[in-house]
Design an enzyme around this catalytic site. Sequence first.
Site, PDB file in Angstrom:
ATOM      1  N   ARG A 155      -0.260   3.881   9.586  1.00  0.00           N
ATOM      2  CA  ARG A 155      -1.020   3.842   8.336  1.00  0.00           C
ATOM      3  C   ARG A 155      -2.229   4.761   8.432  1.00  0.00           C
ATOM      4  NH1 ARG A 155      -3.647  -1.487   5.357  1.00  0.00           N
ATOM      5  NH2 ARG A 155      -4.848  -0.324   3.802  1.00  0.00           N
TER       6      ARG A 155
ATOM      7  N   ASN B 100       4.963  -2.473   1.817  1.00  0.00           N
ATOM      8  CA  ASN B 100       4.522  -1.402   0.925  1.00  0.00           C
ATOM      9  C   ASN B 100       5.226  -0.092   1.245  1.00  0.00           C
ATOM     10  OD1 ASN B 100       2.741  -2.360  -0.976  1.00  0.00           O
ATOM     11  ND2 ASN B 100       1.029  -2.451   0.470  1.00  0.00           N
TER      12      ASN B 100
ATOM     13  N   TYR C 294      -5.635   0.624  -8.153  1.00  0.00           N
ATOM     14  CA  TYR C 294      -5.148   1.874  -7.576  1.00  0.00           C
ATOM     15  C   TYR C 294      -5.120   3.022  -8.585  1.00  0.00           C
ATOM     16  CZ  TYR C 294      -3.929  -0.755  -3.408  1.00  0.00           C
ATOM     17  OH  TYR C 294      -3.996  -1.515  -2.277  1.00  0.00           O
TER      18      TYR C 294
END
Lengths: 428, 428, 428, 428
Positions: C90, C144, C250
């Site tokens: 990530r 995700n 977002y």
Amino acid sequence: MKIAVIGGGSTYTPELVSGFIQKARQLPLSELCLMDIDQARLSVVGGFSQRLVRASGGQFDIRLTANRQQAIQRASYVITQFRVGGMAARREDEYLGRRHGLIGQETTGVGGMAKALRTIPVLLEIVQDMRQLAPQAWLVNFTNPSGLATQALADCAPDIRAVGVCNVPITAKMHLLVGLEADGHHYDPDQVQLDTLGLNHLSWHRGLKFQGQDLWPLVMELILREPAQYELGHWDQGALRALGMIPNYYLGYYYYTPQKLAEQERWPPSRAEQVMVIEQRLLAYYADQAHDRLPPELMERGGAYYSTMAAGLLAAHHNDSREVQVVNAPHQGAVAGWPDEWVLELPCMIDRDGATPLPAEPLPPEAFALVAAVKAFEMLTIQAAVDGDRRAACRALLAHPLGPSADRVEAVLEDMMETNRSYLPAFR
Amino acid sequence: MKIAVIGGGSTYTPELVSGFIQKARQLPLSELCLMDIDQARLSVVGGFSQRLVRASGGQFDIRLTANRQQAIQRASYVITQFRVGGMAARREDEYLGRRHGLIGQETTGVGGMAKALRTIPVLLEIVQDMRQLAPQAWLVNFTNPSGLATQALADCAPDIRAVGVCNVPITAKMHLLVGLEADGHHYDPDQVQLDTLGLNHLSWHRGLKFQGQDLWPLVMELILREPAQYELGHWDQGALRALGMIPNYYLGYYYYTPQKLAEQERWPPSRAEQVMVIEQRLLAYYADQAHDRLPPELMERGGAYYSTMAAGLLAAHHNDSREVQVVNAPHQGAVAGWPDEWVLELPCMIDRDGATPLPAEPLPPEAFALVAAVKAFEMLTIQAAVDGDRRAACRALLAHPLGPSADRVEAVLEDMMETNRSYLPAFR
Amino acid sequence: MKIAVIGGGSTYTPELVSGFIQKARQLPLSELCLMDIDQARLSVVGGFSQRLVRASGGQFDIRLTANRQQAIQRASYVITQFRVGGMAARREDEYLGRRHGLIGQETTGVGGMAKALRTIPVLLEIVQDMRQLAPQAWLVNFTNPSGLATQALADCAPDIRAVGVCNVPITAKMHLLVGLEADGHHYDPDQVQLDTLGLNHLSWHRGLKFQGQDLWPLVMELILREPAQYELGHWDQGALRALGMIPNYYLGYYYYTPQKLAEQERWPPSRAEQVMVIEQRLLAYYADQAHDRLPPELMERGGAYYSTMAAGLLAAHHNDSREVQVVNAPHQGAVAGWPDEWVLELPCMIDRDGATPLPAEPLPPEAFALVAAVKAFEMLTIQAAVDGDRRAACRALLAHPLGPSADRVEAVLEDMMETNRSYLPAFR
Amino acid sequence: MKIAVIGGGSTYTPELVSGFIQKARQLPLSELCLMDIDQARLSVVGGFSQRLVRASGGQFDIRLTANRQQAIQRASYVITQFRVGGMAARREDEYLGRRHGLIGQETTGVGGMAKALRTIPVLLEIVQDMRQLAPQAWLVNFTNPSGLATQALADCAPDIRAVGVCNVPITAKMHLLVGLEADGHHYDPDQVQLDTLGLNHLSWHRGLKFQGQDLWPLVMELILREPAQYELGHWDQGALRALGMIPNYYLGYYYYTPQKLAEQERWPPSRAEQVMVIEQRLLAYYADQAHDRLPPELMERGGAYYSTMAAGLLAAHHNDSREVQVVNAPHQGAVAGWPDEWVLELPCMIDRDGATPLPAEPLPPEAFALVAAVKAFEMLTIQAAVDGDRRAACRALLAHPLGPSADRVEAVLEDMMETNRSYLPAFR
């Protein structure tokens, strides 16, 4: 350029040949290959056709063959006009309907279903040949039921370019122009566009334009004055006025069912039986070596404008001319809100790519509903023909507006299968 | 909370009242206002209804009125169950069909069209009242033809929240559960969902689920074993197997037309004539001041589960319970590829917002085609009713699969107008 | 009933376990099987989870395994919350963006694409296991990018029932209710429905209803008063008023790109780097054998309402409760005019059959356009991931509104491939 | 036949006149009426145009007027090429973008929006004149943004037949044919069809056919070899290969935004400033009474093939020739799955009825998404222009992929309104 004609022994063939002779300048044909499994008939019809060409100056060769692969090899166009089981099978289709108290007809109702079941397997063999021997060729189908057959081609052989053709739209247009002429209105046919929508033998004419000018009010006036002149003999003025469109002749079977049933009670002769007599006369004429011109009675056989249509379509394709003609093809969204995969009869632009449907207003709801019903019948019949699926055949009969009531479905289907058993191996 | 019932003098009303009594805990009703123009009948039916409530503990008031505005004012729900012209007009609808060799029926074919023409103008007056006196109320329509009436509301009064209801789906579900029970399968009805799609009186049941478990194979086995038990007496096993669905009882008029026509040749008594007798018996029973319980024969009148359906629907709405019930509503795209504006009969989630259709698989093409045909008839009938448009009426008759052949359209329309002339001011 | 959790070593897991403990009455769980390839972590997280269950009365067993097939076998639910490459990957996703002057984020932009390419192949292995070992199970995906992953499941494994979940919608709803409460308006959360539409992390909230009552005017007033309270710190009042909707947090990456780019210039710590610290604290807490209650700082990790969401969803499914929840699923025509195959984040009815989308008004055109752009990116990324198709990957980068300019596409793709080379065997 | 040109004082006009001279045989023009509010300019341009006609044999008259109604009265065609605010306003559009760190361009981004807001009200006045003075005329719009303007006409004046035109597609086709010629492939331009789809200045070329033969592989080879020759100087081979299509020149603003922004940092001169110089030179040339032939530098002005396009389009319409040309029109379902009301730039068949879009394959998803975004911007801009709706203007800026970030929307809008205040009475 080579054209293959499957079912070349048809008595229509000389009319088709004559069309190619007339269009020779636009369609530089070198070989016309007539293929038929009935060799006797092919030799008579083919011999006469060769004399026709010779008499007109011999622009192209006519070859005769019983070998389908040989006919298709390297052809630019494959014209299908065969008839599985011949006129005898058509006669059976008519009497199948009559026996069960239903419309007995070659393309409409249970007769059309029987004919489709016989025809589709052969059509799929032809496209299989084309894949190997002439993958770029254009398949132009005249075999009835022409719209259903084109739907089968679109569903099962989307890789082969195909179009379904019928002479009803061009004949309707020409008749209307003759009528307008008599009223003192002259229009060049090449500048006039007929607006038609629906399925083959289930269509509505609803517009006529000359260079953008709307002639429809004149047309409606004309046909309301003398409906019988336009194959609308059964139709009441009130019903025509309510529709505001001209129904295809075959719609009479749906809108005037009792009268049509009464008419067929008076058989013989049925239409097939009439045509058998006409065909014998024509074949005798063709067989006479002294004859090298078309006989005047060809029109009686029903082929009015058949040659105009076919030769004009091929010429438009060959010359990339973008003419607009009414043919059967998947509409690809041209009619907003109708399922894209439906093959419809509608104006298409013809060029080297084939037939491109032009955007068209949907029909009014009552006509849409009839189209949906017969299209449901078509799709189920195709499923039955391709898979030998008896349940689909049963559903097809239930779906057809002119089909039997539910308690008679099994009996009608049994009779249809038995009568056509030699042509339906998939169901055995 | 107030509920208004337009057509409150119906012999069904006590059944409805009984439903509200049973659901009193979920539906905190304070006033039930019964409105009818037939005051004699209203006093009999209403008086009996008041005794029913009193006998059960008197949870709410019943008021009687002949004034529609007064009934509608401040109502939370407006239930419409009126019948323009009463049972006599229904009898005329039936004989109108028979006179012309057509299906004679209250909701199907020419009879349904006549009833719709009488009903729609009154329904539009009611929504006009609602706009002024109860704009937030929910209109729950039981008046036949219930689907067509709901389509008219959706088209002409989209500002008023409305839903069309029929007891056929719930009755079908309960009958199937009884059948499964007899086979040793027990399911709680509240946990079972029937999957139905189509139009009112033109629908197909095609699924039954208990907590996600598919019971359909059990159901098909059941009905193929004893079709007559499930109002499928006419149906052949072959046809049912080909469909793979359970047709609504009224589909028999389409699939077994000759048998249905033969049956009506044996009239009298027609269905209306039978009901007239039943209603006289019921009214006599209601009028007896000693009676304060429902008579056992109410079921004969055809109202099985009418009260369950109506009270359950209102309770689900009031309590925002998200129960799934089969009702008539614009499907809003729930059935992919079908015109969004069509009112369909299908499972909807019921909450405070009203009825939200759940996504549903389209019907097979043969059923879609029949839906499209009858929907075309509906839309043209609505146009005729609203505008007094005779040409639209003519097209509606041409569109209906059970309508007259085209040459008989004018005569049938003339007869329909003449027979109903006092109820059709728009056409005068 | 058995639930399998793939990625069971996540620091979120205790929160999830706590949810199942609280919902034990509605969700009669016998075994919760935590599977992870990181066994050290699994033993710490799993051990703590077992203490949690024990402390609450031990309603179900927790088993730990590194064997995925063993976990999936006979499970009723498979929850996926794994993270290929862990927090280190990530971090790379974030810095990949930053290196190229682009948004660096776990789910949005080039980082989301890299994560999707790593994730999809593993997800498809899981469904392959499910086909053999638990074909009836429901796959509930939290991994995700959750929407993109659900689209991949819908496209590549339509036979497996799957739904994608995110805690953003429930968190938004709860925050709004807290805000309304402070203004003196109290509503039971179970009676309130949030109306959301879009893609996961690209959605707009546009309605809030309490028993059919429209609370949106109150909500807009609330958020315009204090946008920062609702994760709308960047947003101007004018822009919010013009939208009339609440953008998902977002969406700030799209509407405030320069500010977001400026923020990431201030790294370290990036979000991954922050989370790494939090996770170490949590793991230390979990490892302490004395602890058998959730630590208060779990909320910092971002999991607010994660357990509410997950346990509530499974309970609604198990009990066939027809609750409405916002999840990711193919919308099946629920949004008229949007391609049927798109997976959307929208209110669905949850019952034994899974998630059934409810009809929803389309978003305004500007929001639709953004959805279409990111959905194009998703579909191309899926194609790239499944086929190892580099050209599709290139087109995906061109399609993304936050992707590189065309001259930088090759360089970004090269970097993405190189950085993730051990996780992308299909591209080697 | 009379043609009216609104904005007749444009320096393009002589090129247009020259086109009508060359097509005189197919287009039997009697009067060309040039209308402009700038009379000095009109007298120079108009005088030169009259000398052009005289020198070529004087087939038609040129009239000059400042009265729009007089120009439009009885015209068969109304050509709009006016520019509200002239070149000075265009210069402001460019610097408006630059001031805010955004693309500054006449048709793309914030500049295109400003131009649209100035243009749409005038266009709607013109159609109002046409309704009264020339209701049958065809409006051929060249005024930029040409696609947006045509969308406004389709939405606000569906009764007036209109088409939007741009010389980009024909120029692209001619350039490709020149390139193929250099490679030894010669094709007659009249036989070649370019397949283009998208919006004006936001389109993709994706096919080239000669009599049904697919030339696209040759074309892709050609442009990958020398992109700069085809206005693709910015484009990387990798990106072009990934697209498989040729992007319209203006797509560079979307795919190479940083480079385009860097370029405009080097202004002056901006494009408007360059054109101002060119126009002064042209006007000087036109004013010289000795000149009666087109100056060679006209091409620099950007009008390549402008006259070919315009005269060819009118001739195809007048002669009902069914030629296929790429123009802007509502696609009416020609692109399956795209909203029917969108005006697109695509191949249409031109006949007396106007422009009929031909069925076209949808663009790939990444291109569709960009089309959807810019179409959303267009629809909101039209709403803003017609209603003076500031919120819609705000949403339009948020919708545009090249618009400001949300915090800058208000400032940009304020600046746009202030800079153009004399042209935007609706917003005052």
